[in-house]
Design a protein around this motif. Structure first.
Motif, PDB file in Angstrom:
ATOM      1  N   LYS A  87       0.821  -1.215   0.000  1.00 13.79           N
ATOM      2  CA  LYS A  87       0.000   0.000   0.000  1.00 13.79           C
ATOM      3  C   LYS A  87       0.852   1.260   0.000  1.00 13.79           C
ATOM      4  O   LYS A  87       0.326   2.354   0.168  1.00 13.79           O
ATOM      5  N   ALA A  88       2.153   1.100  -0.159  1.00 10.61           N
ATOM      6  CA  ALA A  88       3.096   2.231  -0.181  1.00 10.61           C
ATOM      7  C   ALA A  88       3.123   2.987   1.143  1.00 10.61           C
ATOM      8  O   ALA A  88       3.475   4.155   1.185  1.00 10.61           O
ATOM      9  N   ASP A  89       2.766   2.312   2.222  1.00  9.23           N
ATOM     10  CA  ASP A  89       2.759   2.923   3.553  1.00  9.23           C
ATOM     11  C   ASP A  89       4.136   2.720   4.185  1.00  9.23           C
ATOM     12  O   ASP A  89       4.397   1.715   4.820  1.00  9.23           O
ATOM     13  N   VAL A  90       5.022   3.686   3.991  1.00 10.30           N
ATOM     14  CA  VAL A  90       6.393   3.559   4.459  1.00 10.30           C
ATOM     15  C   VAL A  90       6.452   3.518   5.987  1.00 10.30           C
ATOM     16  O   VAL A  90       7.290   2.821   6.556  1.00 10.30           O
ATOM     17  N   ARG A  91       5.561   4.238   6.638  1.00 12.13           N
ATOM     18  CA  ARG A  91       5.541   4.216   8.107  1.00 12.13           C
ATOM     19  C   ARG A  91       5.254   2.806   8.618  1.00 12.13           C
ATOM     20  O   ARG A  91       5.931   2.313   9.520  1.00 12.13           O
ATOM     21  N   ALA A  92       4.254   2.154   8.051  1.00  7.66           N
ATOM     22  CA  ALA A  92       3.907   0.795   8.472  1.00  7.66           C
ATOM     23  C   ALA A  92       5.041  -0.180   8.164  1.00  7.66           C
ATOM     24  O   ALA A  92       5.347  -1.060   8.973  1.00  7.66           O
ATOM     25  N   ALA A  93       5.663  -0.037   7.000  1.00  4.32           N
ATOM     26  CA  ALA A  93       6.786  -0.918   6.644  1.00  4.32           C
ATOM     27  C   ALA A  93       7.943  -0.732   7.618  1.00  4.32           C
ATOM     28  O   ALA A  93       8.540  -1.707   8.091  1.00  4.32           O
ATOM     29  N   ARG A  94       8.274   0.498   7.922  1.00  4.97           N
ATOM     30  CA  ARG A  94       9.375   0.796   8.848  1.00  4.97           C
ATOM     31  C   ARG A  94       9.082   0.224  10.237  1.00  4.97           C
ATOM     32  O   ARG A  94       9.924  -0.432  10.840  1.00  4.97           O
ATOM     33  N   ARG A  95       7.880   0.467  10.727  1.00  2.00           N
ATOM     34  CA  ARG A  95       7.532  -0.042  12.064  1.00  2.00           C
ATOM     35  C   ARG A  95       7.574  -1.567  12.109  1.00  2.00           C
ATOM     36  O   ARG A  95       8.042  -2.154  13.080  1.00  2.00           O
ATOM     37  N   ARG A  96       7.086  -2.203  11.061  1.00  2.00           N
ATOM     38  CA  ARG A  96       7.091  -3.677  11.052  1.00  2.00           C
ATOM     39  C   ARG A  96       8.519  -4.209  10.962  1.00  2.00           C
ATOM     40  O   ARG A  96       8.845  -5.210  11.613  1.00  2.00           O
ATOM     41  N   ALA A  97       9.384  -3.581  10.184  1.00  2.66           N
ATOM     42  CA  ALA A  97      10.777  -4.022  10.097  1.00  2.66           C
ATOM     43  C   ALA A  97      11.435  -3.952  11.476  1.00  2.66           C
ATOM     44  O   ALA A  97      12.164  -4.861  11.880  1.00  2.66           O
ATOM     45  N   TYR A  98      11.149  -2.893  12.207  1.00  2.00           N
ATOM     46  CA  TYR A  98      11.707  -2.776  13.554  1.00  2.00           C
ATOM     47  C   TYR A  98      11.038  -3.737  14.537  1.00  2.00           C
ATOM     48  O   TYR A  98      11.667  -4.173  15.508  1.00  2.00           O
ATOM     49  N   GLU A  99       9.799  -4.124  14.303  1.00  2.00           N
ATOM     50  CA  GLU A  99       9.178  -5.180  15.111  1.00  2.00           C
ATOM     51  C   GLU A  99       9.909  -6.500  14.896  1.00  2.00           C
ATOM     52  O   GLU A  99      10.102  -7.274  15.845  1.00  2.00           O
ATOM     53  N   LEU A 100      10.308  -6.770  13.659  1.00  2.00           N
ATOM     54  CA  LEU A 100      11.068  -7.992  13.394  1.00  2.00           C
ATOM     55  C   LEU A 100      12.418  -7.953  14.096  1.00  2.00           C
ATOM     56  O   LEU A 100      12.868  -8.964  14.653  1.00  2.00           O
ATOM     57  N   SER A 102      13.061  -6.330  16.848  1.00  5.18           N
ATOM     58  CA  SER A 102      12.730  -6.542  18.262  1.00  5.18           C
ATOM     59  C   SER A 102      12.446  -8.009  18.547  1.00  5.18           C
ATOM     60  O   SER A 102      12.820  -8.533  19.599  1.00  5.18           O
ATOM     61  N   GLY A 103      11.800  -8.679  17.598  1.00 10.62           N
ATOM     62  CA  GLY A 103      11.538 -10.108  17.752  1.00 10.62           C
ATOM     63  C   GLY A 103      12.832 -10.904  17.838  1.00 10.62           C
ATOM     64  O   GLY A 103      12.958 -11.822  18.647  1.00 10.62           O
ATOM     65  N   ALA A 104      13.806 -10.538  17.004  1.00 16.41           N
ATOM     66  CA  ALA A 104      15.105 -11.219  17.062  1.00 16.41           C
ATOM     67  C   ALA A 104      15.754 -10.990  18.422  1.00 16.41           C
ATOM     68  O   ALA A 104      16.314 -11.918  19.017  1.00 16.41           O
ATOM     69  N   GLY A 105      15.653  -9.764  18.924  1.00 15.76           N
ATOM     70  CA  GLY A 105      16.206  -9.481  20.244  1.00 15.76           C
ATOM     71  C   GLY A 105      15.524 -10.282  21.336  1.00 15.76           C
ATOM     72  O   GLY A 105      16.175 -10.784  22.256  1.00 15.76           O
ATOM     73  N   ALA A 106      14.207 -10.435  21.248  1.00 10.79           N
ATOM     74  CA  ALA A 106      13.468 -11.214  22.240  1.00 10.79           C
ATOM     75  C   ALA A 106      13.864 -12.684  22.206  1.00 10.79           C
ATOM     76  O   ALA A 106      14.034 -13.320  23.249  1.00 10.79           O
ATOM     77  N   VAL A 107      14.021 -13.224  21.006  1.00 12.57           N
ATOM     78  CA  VAL A 107      14.427 -14.625  20.871  1.00 12.57           C
ATOM     79  C   VAL A 107      15.802 -14.842  21.498  1.00 12.57           C
ATOM     80  O   VAL A 107      16.030 -15.801  22.241  1.00 12.57           O
ATOM     81  N   LEU A 108      16.735 -13.942  21.224  1.00 13.00           N
ATOM     82  CA  LEU A 108      18.087 -14.074  21.773  1.00 13.00           C
ATOM     83  C   LEU A 108      18.097 -13.865  23.288  1.00 13.00           C
ATOM     84  O   LEU A 108      18.876 -14.511  23.995  1.00 13.00           O
ATOM     85  N   ALA A 109      17.246 -12.991  23.785  1.00 13.19           N
ATOM     86  CA  ALA A 109      17.172 -12.775  25.230  1.00 13.19           C
ATOM     87  C   ALA A 109      16.656 -14.027  25.941  1.00 13.19           C
ATOM     88  O   ALA A 109      17.101 -14.341  27.045  1.00 13.19           O
ATOM     89  N   ARG A 110      15.736 -14.756  25.304  1.00 12.62           N
ATOM     90  CA  ARG A 110      15.199 -15.988  25.899  1.00 12.62           C
ATOM     91  C   ARG A 110      16.243 -17.081  25.971  1.00 12.62           C
ATOM     92  O   ARG A 110      16.269 -17.869  26.920  1.00 12.62           O
ATOM     93  N   ASP A 111      17.090 -17.177  24.954  1.00 15.22           N
ATOM     94  CA  ASP A 111      18.120 -18.226  24.931  1.00 15.22           C
ATOM     95  C   ASP A 111      19.411 -17.666  24.326  1.00 15.22           C
ATOM     96  O   ASP A 111      19.724 -17.931  23.168  1.00 15.22           O
ATOM     97  N   LEU A 123      21.973  -9.082  20.014  1.00 12.28           N
ATOM     98  CA  LEU A 123      21.901  -8.141  18.898  1.00 12.28           C
ATOM     99  C   LEU A 123      23.096  -7.195  18.949  1.00 12.28           C
ATOM    100  O   LEU A 123      23.502  -6.746  20.024  1.00 12.28           O
ATOM    101  N   GLY A 124      23.612  -6.887  17.766  1.00 13.88           N
ATOM    102  CA  GLY A 124      24.696  -5.928  17.637  1.00 13.88           C
ATOM    103  C   GLY A 124      24.214  -4.706  16.879  1.00 13.88           C
ATOM    104  O   GLY A 124      23.045  -4.332  16.945  1.00 13.88           O
ATOM    105  N   ALA A 125      25.109  -4.121  16.133  1.00 15.76           N
ATOM    106  CA  ALA A 125      24.800  -2.910  15.373  1.00 15.76           C
ATOM    107  C   ALA A 125      23.802  -3.208  14.255  1.00 15.76           C
ATOM    108  O   ALA A 125      23.693  -4.343  13.786  1.00 15.76           O
ATOM    109  N   HIS A 126      23.083  -2.164  13.845  1.00 12.15           N
ATOM    110  CA  HIS A 126      22.169  -2.331  12.708  1.00 12.15           C
ATOM    111  C   HIS A 126      22.158  -1.067  11.861  1.00 12.15           C
ATOM    112  O   HIS A 126      22.547   0.003  12.305  1.00 12.15           O
TER     113      HIS A 126
END
Length: 153
Positions: A87-100, A102-111, A123-126
């Motif tokens: 839908k060309a919604d750059v805000r939604a794309a950006r927020r979802r990319a950062y949710e992903l 955050s998900g990687a960070g949560a997975v690594l924090a668990r184990d 997580l390191g630099a991005h």
């Protein structure tokens, strides 16, 4: 057993962990570069960023104290979280990319040991890039997973 790097085991553990984690349900998780004609709307690549000029893993190996083995190995596995919003919604794309991310960070924090594969993974630099394409808004977070491990001996 001869000397061995933990990089292959770590990438395998990351792929297996991310593929089965609830944070990435519905997200395509690829193990490095995949030969696929699929164009997923959300994807995570492990050990591959899509940039031919960028390495996929950078490693340093040093002697651990005065011992002859094992060596201490530190490395960064480069990954990418990409989102395409039709839908060309750059805000939604950006927020979802950062949710992903955050998900990687949560997975690594668990184990952080990846099932006893490494001493610690985090997580390191991005970096972040966004664009409007003919298919919609695209957001890509390229990030490192920093790992501390012992080599195999």
């Amino acid at each position: 057993m001869p000397w061995s790097s933990r990089v292959p085991d770590t990438i395998d553990a990351l792929v297996d962990t991310f593929k089965t984690s609830p944070e990435f349900e519905g997200v395509t998780v690829w193990d490095g570069p995949e030969l696929s004609k699929a164009n997923p709307l959300e994807m995570l690549t492990i050990g591959f960023t899509g940039d031919d000029n960028d390495s996929d893993v950078e490693t340093t190996t040093l002697a651990e104290g005065l011992a002859s083995s094992p060596n201490r190995e530190t490395f960064t596995v480069r990954c990418a979280a990409a989102v395409l919003n039709g839908k060309a919604d750059v805000r939604a794309a950006r927020r979802r990319a950062y949710e992903l991310l955050s998900g990687a960070g949560a997975v690594l924090a668990r184990d952080p040991h990846l099932g006893h594969t490494v001493l610690r993974a985090r997580l390191g630099a991005h970096t972040f890039k966004q664009a409007q394409t003919d298919r919609g808004a695209q957001a890509i977070v390229v990030f490192g997973i920093d790992v501390d491990a012992y080599t195999g001996r």
